[in-house]
Write a protein that holds these residues in place. Sequence first.
Motif, PDB file in Angstrom:
ATOM      1  N   CYS A  32       0.856  -1.187   0.000  1.00 20.78           N
ATOM      2  CA  CYS A  32       0.000   0.000   0.000  1.00 20.78           C
ATOM      3  C   CYS A  32       0.891   1.236   0.000  1.00 20.78           C
ATOM      4  CB  CYS A  32      -0.932  -0.002   1.217  1.00 20.78           C
ATOM      5  SG  CYS A  32      -0.071  -0.120   2.818  1.00 20.78           S
ATOM      6  N   GLN A  33       0.404   2.304  -0.584  1.00 21.08           N
ATOM      7  CA  GLN A  33       1.249   3.489  -0.771  1.00 21.08           C
ATOM      8  C   GLN A  33       0.691   4.747  -0.113  1.00 21.08           C
ATOM      9  OE1 GLN A  33       4.186   3.069  -1.974  1.00 21.08           O
ATOM     10  NE2 GLN A  33       3.860   0.959  -2.645  1.00 21.08           N
ATOM     11  N   ASN A  34      -0.529   4.681   0.407  1.00 19.28           N
ATOM     12  CA  ASN A  34      -1.090   5.838   1.091  1.00 19.28           C
ATOM     13  C   ASN A  34      -1.898   5.355   2.288  1.00 19.28           C
ATOM     14  OD1 ASN A  34      -3.908   5.290   0.152  1.00 19.28           O
ATOM     15  ND2 ASN A  34      -3.004   5.770  -1.852  1.00 19.28           N
ATOM     16  N   GLN A  35      -2.259   6.281   3.169  1.00 19.31           N
ATOM     17  CA  GLN A  35      -2.894   5.882   4.420  1.00 19.31           C
ATOM     18  C   GLN A  35      -4.215   5.157   4.186  1.00 19.31           C
ATOM     19  OE1 GLN A  35      -3.650   9.045   7.236  1.00 19.31           O
ATOM     20  NE2 GLN A  35      -3.768   7.619   8.941  1.00 19.31           N
ATOM     21  N   SER A  37      -5.216   3.249   1.600  1.00 19.01           N
ATOM     22  CA  SER A  37      -5.023   1.873   1.140  1.00 19.01           C
ATOM     23  C   SER A  37      -4.361   1.014   2.210  1.00 19.01           C
ATOM     24  CB  SER A  37      -4.201   1.850  -0.148  1.00 19.01           C
ATOM     25  OG  SER A  37      -2.909   2.376   0.058  1.00 19.01           O
ATOM     26  N   CYS A  38      -3.510   1.631   3.043  1.00 21.01           N
ATOM     27  CA  CYS A  38      -2.857   0.871   4.119  1.00 21.01           C
ATOM     28  C   CYS A  38      -3.867   0.508   5.211  1.00 21.01           C
ATOM     29  CB  CYS A  38      -1.685   1.646   4.703  1.00 21.01           C
ATOM     30  SG  CYS A  38      -0.242   1.720   3.586  1.00 21.01           S
ATOM     31  N   ILE A  39      -4.788   1.407   5.502  1.00 17.33           N
ATOM     32  CA  ILE A  39      -5.843   1.087   6.469  1.00 17.33           C
ATOM     33  C   ILE A  39      -6.689  -0.068   5.943  1.00 17.33           C
ATOM     34  CG2 ILE A  39      -8.037   1.933   7.409  1.00 17.33           C
ATOM     35  CD1 ILE A  39      -6.673   4.622   7.890  1.00 17.33           C
ATOM     36  N   ASP A  40      -7.026  -0.025   4.663  1.00 14.58           N
ATOM     37  CA  ASP A  40      -7.786  -1.124   4.071  1.00 14.58           C
ATOM     38  C   ASP A  40      -7.008  -2.434   4.170  1.00 14.58           C
ATOM     39  OD1 ASP A  40      -9.867   0.546   3.415  1.00 14.58           O
ATOM     40  OD2 ASP A  40      -9.228   0.849   1.333  1.00 14.58           O
ATOM     41  N   ALA A  41      -5.691  -2.355   3.969  1.00 19.23           N
ATOM     42  CA  ALA A  41      -4.858  -3.554   4.026  1.00 19.23           C
ATOM     43  C   ALA A  41      -4.828  -4.137   5.436  1.00 19.23           C
ATOM     44  CB  ALA A  41      -3.440  -3.229   3.557  1.00 19.23           C
ATOM     45  N   VAL A  42      -4.686  -3.263   6.438  1.00 21.24           N
ATOM     46  CA  VAL A  42      -4.644  -3.735   7.828  1.00 21.24           C
ATOM     47  C   VAL A  42      -5.995  -4.343   8.211  1.00 21.24           C
ATOM     48  CG1 VAL A  42      -4.329  -3.045  10.230  1.00 21.24           C
ATOM     49  CG2 VAL A  42      -2.861  -2.080   8.459  1.00 21.24           C
ATOM     50  N   LYS A  43      -7.077  -3.723   7.774  1.00 16.39           N
ATOM     51  CA  LYS A  43      -8.403  -4.293   8.048  1.00 16.39           C
ATOM     52  C   LYS A  43      -8.553  -5.663   7.391  1.00 16.39           C
ATOM     53  CE  LYS A  43     -11.087  -0.021   8.718  1.00 16.39           C
ATOM     54  NZ  LYS A  43     -12.177   0.819   8.183  1.00 16.39           N
ATOM     55  N   TRP A  44      -8.023  -5.781   6.164  1.00 15.96           N
ATOM     56  CA  TRP A  44      -8.087  -7.070   5.465  1.00 15.96           C
ATOM     57  C   TRP A  44      -7.350  -8.144   6.262  1.00 15.96           C
ATOM     58  CZ3 TRP A  44      -4.954 -10.856   3.684  1.00 15.96           C
ATOM     59  CH2 TRP A  44      -5.477 -11.757   2.751  1.00 15.96           C
ATOM     60  N   VAL A  45      -6.163  -7.796   6.783  1.00 18.13           N
ATOM     61  CA  VAL A  45      -5.382  -8.761   7.569  1.00 18.13           C
ATOM     62  C   VAL A  45      -6.147  -9.162   8.822  1.00 18.13           C
ATOM     63  CG1 VAL A  45      -3.272  -9.098   8.909  1.00 18.13           C
ATOM     64  CG2 VAL A  45      -3.160  -7.967   6.688  1.00 18.13           C
ATOM     65  N   GLN A  46      -6.755  -8.185   9.524  1.00 15.90           N
ATOM     66  CA  GLN A  46      -7.510  -8.533  10.724  1.00 15.90           C
ATOM     67  C   GLN A  46      -8.699  -9.438  10.385  1.00 15.90           C
ATOM     68  OE1 GLN A  46      -9.847  -5.533  12.862  1.00 15.90           O
ATOM     69  NE2 GLN A  46      -9.122  -6.367  14.792  1.00 15.90           N
ATOM     70  N   LEU A  64       3.733  -2.416   9.337  1.00 11.34           N
ATOM     71  CA  LEU A  64       4.389  -1.269   8.723  1.00 11.34           C
ATOM     72  C   LEU A  64       3.886  -1.113   7.297  1.00 11.34           C
ATOM     73  CD1 LEU A  64       6.520   0.963   8.610  1.00 11.34           C
ATOM     74  CD2 LEU A  64       8.239  -0.787   8.108  1.00 11.34           C
ATOM     75  N   GLY A  65       3.268   0.031   7.005  1.00  4.33           N
ATOM     76  CA  GLY A  65       2.704   0.270   5.682  1.00  4.33           C
ATOM     77  C   GLY A  65       3.656   1.002   4.763  1.00  4.33           C
ATOM     78  N   GLY A  66       3.355   0.926   3.468  1.00  2.35           N
ATOM     79  CA  GLY A  66       4.160   1.631   2.488  1.00  2.35           C
ATOM     80  C   GLY A  66       3.998   3.135   2.560  1.00  2.35           C
ATOM     81  N   ASP A  67       3.070   3.606   3.386  1.00  2.00           N
ATOM     82  CA  ASP A  67       2.875   5.046   3.579  1.00  2.00           C
ATOM     83  C   ASP A  67       3.798   5.614   4.641  1.00  2.00           C
ATOM     84  OD1 ASP A  67       1.701   3.716   5.687  1.00  2.00           O
ATOM     85  OD2 ASP A  67      -0.052   5.040   5.796  1.00  2.00           O
ATOM     86  N   GLY A  68       4.669   4.748   5.203  1.00  2.00           N
ATOM     87  CA  GLY A  68       5.601   5.217   6.224  1.00  2.00           C
ATOM     88  C   GLY A  68       5.017   5.235   7.616  1.00  2.00           C
TER      89      GLY A  68
END
Length: 323
Positions: A32-35, A37-46, A64-68
């Motif tokens: 993920c490259q922005n907050q 998409s990274c939030i969506d990714a973390v939700k997907w993992v949970q 750790l997301g690609g958004d830093g």
Amino acid sequence: MGARTPKEPVKSMVEPVCHVPYIQHTYDPPKCQNQSSCIDAVKWVQDFHMDTRGWDDIGYNYLLGGDGRIYVGRVMLDLAQKRVKCAIEMGVITHDYNCTDIETKHINMWLFLFVLTLLKSYTLASICDEITWVSRAEWGARTPKEPAKPMVTPVLHAFIHHTDDPPKCQNQSSCIDAVKWVQDFHMDTRGWDDIGYNYLLGGDGRIYVGRGWYACGRHTLGMNDKAIALSLIGNYESDAPSQLILDLAQKWVKCALEKGVITHDYQLHGHRDQTCTTCPGQRLYDIIKKWHNFKGGKLDTYVCNKTLTTISPSLDIDYDIEF
């Protein structure tokens, strides 16, 4: 972030006290490259951990997301003092280190150690990235009749098979045809819901996704819910696989270990170690006997399907193709 409430409160971890944090990658979802998409990714993992794996919460302490940004997973504040003590003993911080409160201290020190280890690990490539994977969509898999049952991981056992038929394939086109043939055979002739193997290894140097890491297969009688299986396309009774194929098969095992699909004390077997079959062929079997963590001979769970007189599609029955 919008995290879901855990099913049960997280248990306090007593040990280890001074182990450097483990660095992992999620594999899925993609980077993920922005907050957002990274939030969506973390939700997907949970969701995956709680709904598919059946865990109480997301499994990681931090992501750790690609958004830093670093996203909080499981926070165990009772470990704060132990983490700080560990950092002091490692010489990472001085004895007069201080923070305003225990939560800040815990998070700061955990993230400091996390990032420190992450930086050191950048030079270490994942063994899984050294494998060329061919997804189900890429090889044109049919839709399963029914979804596969999730498999609780890690598992203790990994099995090596050969398909026997079809013959060896040497390029992607012929290997795709071979994988499709196996799926058709398993679904139409055997009456199974899908291709039986977790993965298949072609002579083209690619590994084809069957049921994947986390689904129960139909490959090894009595072990389908507690083992993963890789099947080498072709017959290896008299001929040995190329060194390229053997190296890839061992990388597949190491990838399973790296991803936590098999335990660190895993056992590697040939199909014949669990049931009455010549699979994975004598030449291949003689080779894998020399591999790390191999355990051969009849297992304690050994069963011979030739003794079965009544076959029902609902039973956990698997045959090798030569039967």
